[in-house]
Design a protein around this motif. Structure first.
Motif, PDB file in Angstrom:
ATOM      1  N   PRO A  58       0.812  -1.220   0.000  1.00 39.84           N
ATOM      2  CA  PRO A  58       0.000   0.000   0.000  1.00 39.84           C
ATOM      3  C   PRO A  58       0.848   1.275   0.000  1.00 39.84           C
ATOM      4  O   PRO A  58       1.904   1.325   0.617  1.00 39.84           O
ATOM      5  N   GLY A  59       0.350   2.258  -0.732  1.00 44.34           N
ATOM      6  CA  GLY A  59       0.940   3.592  -0.668  1.00 44.34           C
ATOM      7  C   GLY A  59       2.258   3.776  -1.382  1.00 44.34           C
ATOM      8  O   GLY A  59       3.063   4.605  -0.976  1.00 44.34           O
ATOM      9  N   MET A  60       2.483   3.001  -2.443  1.00 44.44           N
ATOM     10  CA  MET A  60       3.734   3.191  -3.179  1.00 44.44           C
ATOM     11  C   MET A  60       3.462   3.861  -4.521  1.00 44.44           C
ATOM     12  O   MET A  60       2.332   3.959  -4.958  1.00 44.44           O
ATOM     13  N   SER A  61       4.531   4.307  -5.171  1.00 46.19           N
ATOM     14  CA  SER A  61       4.410   4.714  -6.569  1.00 46.19           C
ATOM     15  C   SER A  61       4.920   3.532  -7.369  1.00 46.19           C
ATOM     16  O   SER A  61       5.868   2.875  -6.956  1.00 46.19           O
ATOM     17  N   LYS A  62       4.302   3.311  -8.537  1.00 45.40           N
ATOM     18  CA  LYS A  62       4.706   2.120  -9.261  1.00 45.40           C
ATOM     19  C   LYS A  62       6.147   2.208  -9.766  1.00 45.40           C
ATOM     20  O   LYS A  62       6.803   1.199  -9.951  1.00 45.40           O
ATOM     21  N   GLU A  63       6.642   3.438  -9.870  1.00 42.76           N
ATOM     22  CA  GLU A  63       8.039   3.624 -10.282  1.00 42.76           C
ATOM     23  C   GLU A  63       9.016   3.103  -9.225  1.00 42.76           C
ATOM     24  O   GLU A  63      10.175   2.834  -9.520  1.00 42.76           O
ATOM     25  N   ASP A  64       8.555   2.990  -7.995  1.00 43.97           N
ATOM     26  CA  ASP A  64       9.441   2.564  -6.917  1.00 43.97           C
ATOM     27  C   ASP A  64       9.396   1.062  -6.666  1.00 43.97           C
ATOM     28  O   ASP A  64       9.958   0.574  -5.688  1.00 43.97           O
ATOM     29  N   ILE A  65       8.694   0.342  -7.550  1.00 45.00           N
ATOM     30  CA  ILE A  65       8.619  -1.118  -7.403  1.00 45.00           C
ATOM     31  C   ILE A  65       9.445  -1.763  -8.508  1.00 45.00           C
ATOM     32  O   ILE A  65       9.301  -1.410  -9.675  1.00 45.00           O
ATOM     33  N   THR A  66      10.298  -2.699  -8.145  1.00 46.00           N
ATOM     34  CA  THR A  66      11.106  -3.418  -9.136  1.00 46.00           C
ATOM     35  C   THR A  66      10.752  -4.897  -9.080  1.00 46.00           C
ATOM     36  O   THR A  66      10.743  -5.492  -8.004  1.00 46.00           O
TER      37      THR A  66
END
Lengths: 145, 126
Positions: A58-66
């Motif tokens: 929850p609460g992330m930006s998709k750019e910060d997920i690898t």
């Protein structure tokens, strides 16, 4: 009276205790963020043609997920940044974890790396990994004489 | 404190039929303007959210959207339960101006203080 305290805290404590009793051991480890950092909860499902993995982020930006795949292991990592600056604020509760996380899942059968899809919606990351043709269950028709 | 203890019991009864709730993890900040509450409710979108205000008590309920995955579960760590948590509000909060926002499974509640309790700078004249 201090706001956000008194009976709210009491019932939290009660719920926390309920949670501890209900929780299996790995759940317990997850609850104590202080010791383990952030270990987002993860489900793995096997379908006929795919593996489906769901992770609560929850609460992330998709750019910060690898999301990466290496020799049959799927890694999901990233960093959750505190979105709002509250430098002049007084903190009443700080239960949310901010920082880095990583989870790795070893897939029980080979998948086609170029067909892996990931979607991030409502704070849940869904990764769909199609099995390779060889890994799919095959139906063999046997003619009965 | 006594009033507080009395409040506890009807809530328990109310909770009884639906025990499968989990408490979302929250952060609460107080600024000069008011309070900000962030609650983690992965899998909940705007439509699954119920916020009720009763007196000085605010109840947050988040129902997860239906996302059943077909197939055999190999690993299950996620809890399927809906979210629920109750908070006692600071009486200084202007309940008419509470606003809510839902983004990627995080609810942000903004609870402004009434104008009359906001700290005000008073200039001293000579």
């Amino acid at each position: 009276m201090t706001p956000w305290s008194s009976f709210g805290r009491l019932s939290d404590l009660r719920e926390e205790i309920d949670r501890l009793f209900d929780a299996p051991l790995n759940e317990l480890a997850r609850t104590s963020n202080l010791l383990s950092g952030w270990t987002p909860a993860l489900d793995v499902y096997e379908q006929k043609d795919n593996f489906v993995i769901k992770v609560e982020l929850p609460g992330m930006s998709k750019e910060d997920i690898t999301v990466s795949l290496h020799e049959g292991s799927l890694s999901i990592s990233g960093e959750r940044k505190s979105g709002t600056k509250h430098t002049e604020a007084e903190v009443y509760r700080a239960e949310r974890f901010f920082g880095r996380f990583q989870r790795t899942v070893t897939l029980p059968a080979p998948v086609a790396p170029d067909k892996v899809k990931a979607q991030y919606k409502d704070g849940i990351l869904t990764v769909t990994l199609p099995k390779t043709e060889e890994a799919k269950p095959k139906q063999i028709d046997v003619s009965v004489s | 404190m006594k009033a507080t203890a009395q409040k506890e019991s009807p809530r328990k009864e109310e909770r009884a039929p639906t025990l499968d709730y989990v408490a979302p993890e929250v952060n609460i900040y107080e600024t000069l303007e008011g309070y900000v509450l962030e609650a983690e409710m992965p899998g909940v979108n705007k439509d699954g959210l119920e916020i009720t205000l009763e007196g000085t008590e605010i109840t947050i309920v988040g129902r997860r959207g239906q996302d059943p995955v077909a197939g055999e579960p190999l690993l299950r760590e996620r809890q399927p339960a809906d979210f629920r948590r109750v908070f006692e509000l600071d009486p200084a909060i202007d309940t008419g101006r509470i606003s809510a926002k839902m983004h990627q499974g995080v609810l942000t509640l903004t609870l402004p203080k009434s104008e009359r309790v906001k700290p005000r700078k008073i200039t001293v004249s000579d």
